[in-house]
Design a protein around this motif. Structure first.
Motif, PDB file in Angstrom:
ATOM      1  N   GLY A 180       0.885  -1.210   0.070  1.00  7.23           N
ATOM      2  CA  GLY A 180      -0.208   0.265  -0.093  1.00  7.23           C
ATOM      3  C   GLY A 180       0.786   1.165   0.199  1.00  7.23           C
ATOM      4  N   ASP A 181       2.027   1.132   0.719  1.00  8.04           N
ATOM      5  CA  ASP A 181       2.945   2.329   0.756  1.00  8.04           C
ATOM      6  C   ASP A 181       3.398   2.594  -0.850  1.00  8.04           C
ATOM      7  N   ILE A 182       3.728   1.825  -1.401  1.00 10.85           N
ATOM      8  CA  ILE A 182       4.215   2.121  -2.650  1.00 10.85           C
ATOM      9  C   ILE A 182       3.024   2.355  -3.763  1.00 10.85           C
ATOM     10  N   GLN A 183       1.887   1.845  -3.658  1.00  4.69           N
ATOM     11  CA  GLN A 183       0.947   2.305  -4.365  1.00  4.69           C
ATOM     12  C   GLN A 183       0.473   3.884  -4.085  1.00  4.69           C
ATOM     13  N   ARG A 184       0.344   4.179  -2.762  1.00  7.39           N
ATOM     14  CA  ARG A 184       0.280   5.637  -2.681  1.00  7.39           C
ATOM     15  C   ARG A 184       1.304   6.595  -3.190  1.00  7.39           C
ATOM     16  N   ARG A 185       2.640   6.177  -3.185  1.00  7.00           N
ATOM     17  CA  ARG A 185       3.789   7.008  -3.855  1.00  7.00           C
ATOM     18  C   ARG A 185       3.588   7.068  -5.208  1.00  7.00           C
ATOM     19  N   TYR A 186       3.319   5.860  -5.823  1.00  6.31           N
ATOM     20  CA  TYR A 186       3.089   5.827  -7.117  1.00  6.31           C
ATOM     21  C   TYR A 186       2.062   6.923  -7.856  1.00  6.31           C
ATOM     22  N   ALA A 187       1.043   6.625  -7.043  1.00  6.62           N
ATOM     23  CA  ALA A 187      -0.129   7.784  -6.974  1.00  6.62           C
ATOM     24  C   ALA A 187       0.109   9.163  -7.098  1.00  6.62           C
ATOM     25  N   LYS A 188       1.175   9.364  -5.975  1.00  2.00           N
ATOM     26  CA  LYS A 188       1.564  10.817  -5.921  1.00  2.00           C
ATOM     27  C   LYS A 188       2.519  11.147  -7.104  1.00  2.00           C
ATOM     28  N   GLY A 189       3.275  10.170  -7.410  1.00  4.98           N
ATOM     29  CA  GLY A 189       4.160  10.630  -8.698  1.00  4.98           C
ATOM     30  C   GLY A 189       3.380  10.926  -9.807  1.00  4.98           C
ATOM     31  N   LEU A 190       2.466  10.137 -10.097  1.00  3.69           N
ATOM     32  CA  LEU A 190       1.466  10.420 -11.214  1.00  3.69           C
ATOM     33  C   LEU A 190       0.845  11.525 -11.175  1.00  3.69           C
ATOM     34  N   VAL A 214      -9.590   2.843  -8.785  1.00  3.29           N
ATOM     35  CA  VAL A 214     -10.244   1.936  -9.156  1.00  3.29           C
ATOM     36  C   VAL A 214     -10.027   0.674  -8.513  1.00  3.29           C
ATOM     37  N   GLU A 215      -8.640   0.159  -8.704  1.00  9.67           N
ATOM     38  CA  GLU A 215      -8.369  -1.042  -8.231  1.00  9.67           C
ATOM     39  C   GLU A 215      -8.172  -0.957  -6.731  1.00  9.67           C
ATOM     40  N   ASN A 216      -7.861   0.296  -5.980  1.00  3.18           N
ATOM     41  CA  ASN A 216      -7.438   0.382  -4.848  1.00  3.18           C
ATOM     42  C   ASN A 216      -8.651   1.356  -3.957  1.00  3.18           C
ATOM     43  N   GLU A 217      -9.948   0.966  -4.205  1.00  2.00           N
ATOM     44  CA  GLU A 217     -10.942   1.965  -3.945  1.00  2.00           C
ATOM     45  C   GLU A 217     -10.926   2.367  -2.499  1.00  2.00           C
ATOM     46  N   ARG A 218     -10.391   1.365  -1.588  1.00  2.00           N
ATOM     47  CA  ARG A 218     -10.293   1.603  -0.271  1.00  2.00           C
ATOM     48  C   ARG A 218      -9.051   2.438   0.136  1.00  2.00           C
ATOM     49  N   ASN A 219      -8.038   2.800  -0.619  1.00  2.00           N
ATOM     50  CA  ASN A 219      -7.098   3.518  -0.404  1.00  2.00           C
ATOM     51  C   ASN A 219      -7.311   4.936  -0.389  1.00  2.00           C
ATOM     52  N   GLY A 220      -7.395   5.585   0.632  1.00  2.00           N
ATOM     53  CA  GLY A 220      -7.926   7.235   0.736  1.00  2.00           C
ATOM     54  C   GLY A 220      -7.012   7.970  -0.251  1.00  2.00           C
ATOM     55  N   ASP A 221      -5.944   7.826  -0.001  1.00  2.00           N
ATOM     56  CA  ASP A 221      -4.920   8.677  -0.362  1.00  2.00           C
ATOM     57  C   ASP A 221      -4.505   8.517  -1.904  1.00  2.00           C
ATOM     58  N   ILE A 222      -4.968   7.264  -2.404  1.00  2.00           N
ATOM     59  CA  ILE A 222      -4.797   7.274  -3.850  1.00  2.00           C
ATOM     60  C   ILE A 222      -6.107   8.067  -4.560  1.00  2.00           C
ATOM     61  N   LEU A 223      -7.318   8.104  -3.891  1.00  2.00           N
ATOM     62  CA  LEU A 223      -8.500   8.506  -4.235  1.00  2.00           C
ATOM     63  C   LEU A 223      -8.214  10.007  -4.253  1.00  2.00           C
ATOM     64  N   THR A 224      -7.475  10.462  -3.110  1.00  2.00           N
ATOM     65  CA  THR A 224      -7.194  12.085  -3.200  1.00  2.00           C
ATOM     66  C   THR A 224      -6.439  12.469  -4.282  1.00  2.00           C
ATOM     67  N   ARG A 225      -5.282  11.609  -4.722  1.00  6.57           N
ATOM     68  CA  ARG A 225      -4.503  12.209  -5.490  1.00  6.57           C
ATOM     69  C   ARG A 225      -5.211  12.314  -7.049  1.00  6.57           C
ATOM     70  N   TYR A 226      -6.209  11.491  -7.207  1.00  5.48           N
ATOM     71  CA  TYR A 226      -6.939  11.107  -8.651  1.00  5.48           C
ATOM     72  C   TYR A 226      -7.852  12.541  -8.756  1.00  5.48           C
ATOM     73  N   ALA A 227      -8.392  12.933  -7.362  1.00  7.72           N
ATOM     74  CA  ALA A 227      -9.349  13.941  -7.431  1.00  7.72           C
ATOM     75  C   ALA A 227      -8.527  15.147  -7.551  1.00  7.72           C
ATOM     76  N   GLU A 228      -7.268  15.210  -7.064  1.00  7.13           N
ATOM     77  CA  GLU A 228      -6.399  16.528  -6.955  1.00  7.13           C
ATOM     78  C   GLU A 228      -6.134  16.733  -8.499  1.00  7.13           C
ATOM     79  N   GLY A 229      -5.972  15.625  -9.272  1.00  6.23           N
ATOM     80  CA  GLY A 229      -5.450  15.337 -10.567  1.00  6.23           C
ATOM     81  C   GLY A 229      -6.528  16.076 -11.425  1.00  6.23           C
ATOM     82  N   LEU A 230      -7.782  15.590 -11.128  1.00  2.00           N
ATOM     83  CA  LEU A 230      -8.628  16.125 -11.982  1.00  2.00           C
ATOM     84  C   LEU A 230      -8.885  17.530 -11.841  1.00  2.00           C
ATOM     85  N   TYR A 231      -8.720  18.128 -10.577  1.00  2.93           N
ATOM     86  CA  TYR A 231      -8.876  19.525 -10.412  1.00  2.93           C
ATOM     87  C   TYR A 231      -7.596  20.236 -11.469  1.00  2.93           C
TER      88      TYR A 231
END
Length: 405
Positions: A180-190, A214-231
Motif C-alpha cells: 500500500g505504501d508504494i501504491q500511494r507513492r506511485y499515485a503521488k508521482g503520477l 478503482v483497483e484500490n478503492e479503499r485507499n483514500g490517499d490514492i483517491l485523493t491524488r486522483y481527485a487533485e489530478g482532476l482539478y
C-alpha cells in the motif's frame, strides 16, 4: 530525566562491564529523543566515544546509529549533512547490519524532503537510496524510504526527468503488488507528472491514476491524488471538457462523503470552472460553492473556494448585482478574519466594484479598501488591490483630490 542526564554527563558508568555499556548506549539514544539539540549533541558525543571503544558490538553500533538519526531530526540543513556523512560511513563499515542500513536510508529520505536544497543534492540522495535498496532486497523499510525519496525528487524535477522518476515508481509498483505504501507513492508521482504535462499527456496520466484508484478503492490517499489530478486537469481544459471533469469530481464527492480532500478538490474545480463560464452558468457554480460552504462551516479551504468564486462572479456582474456579491464577500471576510486568502478575495471584489461606480460611491469603496489594507499590512495581495483601487479613483477626480490620492 534530570538525574539520569547528570549521571550520563558525568560519566558515572563502569566502562569495563559490556552488559552495562550496552544498556548505557541504549539509554543514551533514548534520552536524546527527549532532549533539545544542544543536549542531544552532547549525548551523541558520549555515545560516539562508547562506539569507538566497542566498534564490533552490534547493540552499541545500532544505538550510535539511532542517536545520529535523532540528531539529524533536530539539526538545520548545514549541520545535518555532516551527521548523514557519519551515518554513511557507519553504513559502509557495517554492511551486513540491516538495522544500520535502514536507519541510514530513513535519514536520507527525511533529508531529501528538506527545503532549500539543490536538485543535484536530492538526486545524489535518491541515487544512494537506490543503491541501498538494491543491496538490501527484501528490506521493506529501505524500499519505503527509496520510494519516498523518489516522490520528493519528482516534486522538484522538470518534465523529462520527472517521467523517468515516475517510470521507476511504476516499476517498483509492479514488482511489489499489494504494498500500500508504494501504491500511494506511485499515485503521488503520477499526480506530480500530470501537473507538468500538456493536456493530451495529462489526460493519459490521469487515466492511469483513475485505474489505480478503482483497483484500490479503499485507499483514500490514492483517491485523493486522483481527485487533485482532476482539478489540475480542469485548469488546462476548455469549458466543455472542464465541465465533464467536474462531473467526475462531483461523482467522487457523492461516493466518498467523508473524504475531505476530495471535497476540497471539487470546490477548487468549481472555482476554476467559474473562471471560464458566462454569467448565468457562473452563478450556478457559485451557488454550488455557497451550498458547500454552508455544509462545511469549519473547513477553511472550502470557505476560501467560495470566496474566490464570489470574486470571479463579481468580475462579470452589473453594478447592483455586484454590490450584493461584494456584500457576501464582506460577511465572509468578517467571519474569517484570520484567513488571508479570503481577505484577498474580498479586497479584489471591492476593486471590481469600484470599476463600475460613480465618484462618490467609488470614494466609499476605496475607503473600505484602505481600512482592509490597514488591517492586513502583511498581505501583499490586499495591499496591491488597494493600490489599484486608488488608481481607479484617481481617474475620476479633480486635481486637488487627485493629488491626495
Amino acid at each position: 530525566y534530570e538525574d539520569i542526564t547528570k549521571l550520563m554527563l558525568f560519566d558515572a558508568v563502569p566502562y569495563g562491564n559490556i552488559c552495562v555499556m550496552e544498556n548505557y548506549s541504549n539509554l543514551l539514544w533514548r534520552m536524546a529523543e527527549l532532549s533539545d539539540l544542544e543536549q542531544a549533541f552532547t549525548l551523541a558525543n558520549i555515545l560516539r566515544n562508547v562506539y569507538h571503544n566497542h566498534p564490533l558490538n552490534r547493540m552499541i553500533t545500532c544505538s550510535y546509529a539511532n542517536i545520529l538519526f535523532n540528531l539529524s531530526c533536530k539539526q538545520e540543513l548545514p549541520e545535518v549533512k555532516s551527521t548523514v556523512e557519519e551515518l554513511g560511513r557507519l553504513s559502509i563499515e557495517n554492511g551486513e547490519n540491516g538495522n544500520i542500513q535502514t536507519i541510514y536510508a530513513c535519514v536520507l529520505s527525511n533529508l531529501s524532503m528538506r527545503n532549500n536544497q539543490e536538485l543535484a543534492e536530492i538526486e545524489a540522495m535518491v541515487e544512494e537510496l537506490r543503491r541501498l535498496a538494491a543491496e538490501n532486497i527484501g528490506n521493506e523499510d529501505i524500499l519505503t524510504a527509496y520510494t519516498k525519496g523518489l516522490v520528493h525528487l519528482s516534486c522538484n524535477q522538470e518534465l523529462p526527468e520527472l517521467k523517468a522518476t515516475v517510470g521507476e515508481l511504476r516499476r517498483l509498483f509492479a514488482e511489489n503488488e499489494g504494498n500500500g505504501d508504494i501504491q500511494r507513492r506511485y499515485a503521488k508521482g503520477l499526480y506530480n507528472l500530470s501537473v507538468k504535462q500538456e493536456l493530451p499527456e495529462a489526460k493519459s496520466t490521469l487515466e492511469e491514476l483513475r485505474r489505480l484508484a478503482v483497483e484500490n478503492e479503499r485507499n483514500g490517499d490514492i483517491l485523493t491524488r486522483y481527485a487533485e489530478g482532476l482539478y489540475s486537469l480542469s485548469l488546462k481544459q476548455e469549458l466543455p471538457e472542464a465541465k465533464s471533469t467536474l462531473e467526475e469530481l462531483s461523482r467522487l464527492v457523492g461516493e466518498n462523503e467523508g473524504n475531505r480532500d476530495v471535497l476540497i478538490a471539487y470546490a477548487n474545480g468549481l472555482v476554476s470552472l467559474s473562471c471560464k463560464q458566462e454569467l448565468a452558468e457562473q452563478k450556478s457554480a457559485v451557488e454550488e460553492l455557497r451550498s458547500l460552504a454552508a455544509e462545511n462551516e469549519g473547513n477553511g479551504e472550502i470557505q476560501t473556494a467560495y470566496a474566490y468564486g464570489l470574486h470571479n462572479l463579481s468580475n462579470n456582474q452589473e453594478l447592483l448585482e455586484r454590490k450584493v456579491t461584494v456584500g457576501e464577500l464582506r460577511s465572509l471576510a468578517a467571519e474569517n478574519e484570520g484567513n488571508g486568502d479570503i481577505q484577498k478575495a474580498y479586497a479584489w471584489g471591492l476593486y471590481n466594484l469600484s470599476n463600475n461606480q460613480e465618484l462618490l460611491e467609488r470614494k466609499a469603496t476605496v475607503e473600505e479598501m484602505r481600512s482592509l489594507a490597514a488591517e492586513n499590512e502583511g498581505n501583499e495581495d490586499v495591499q496591491t488591490a488597494y493600490v489599484w483601487g486608488l488608481y481607479n479613483l484617481s481617474n475620476n477626480q479633480e486635481l486637488l483630490e487627485r493629488k491626495a490620492t
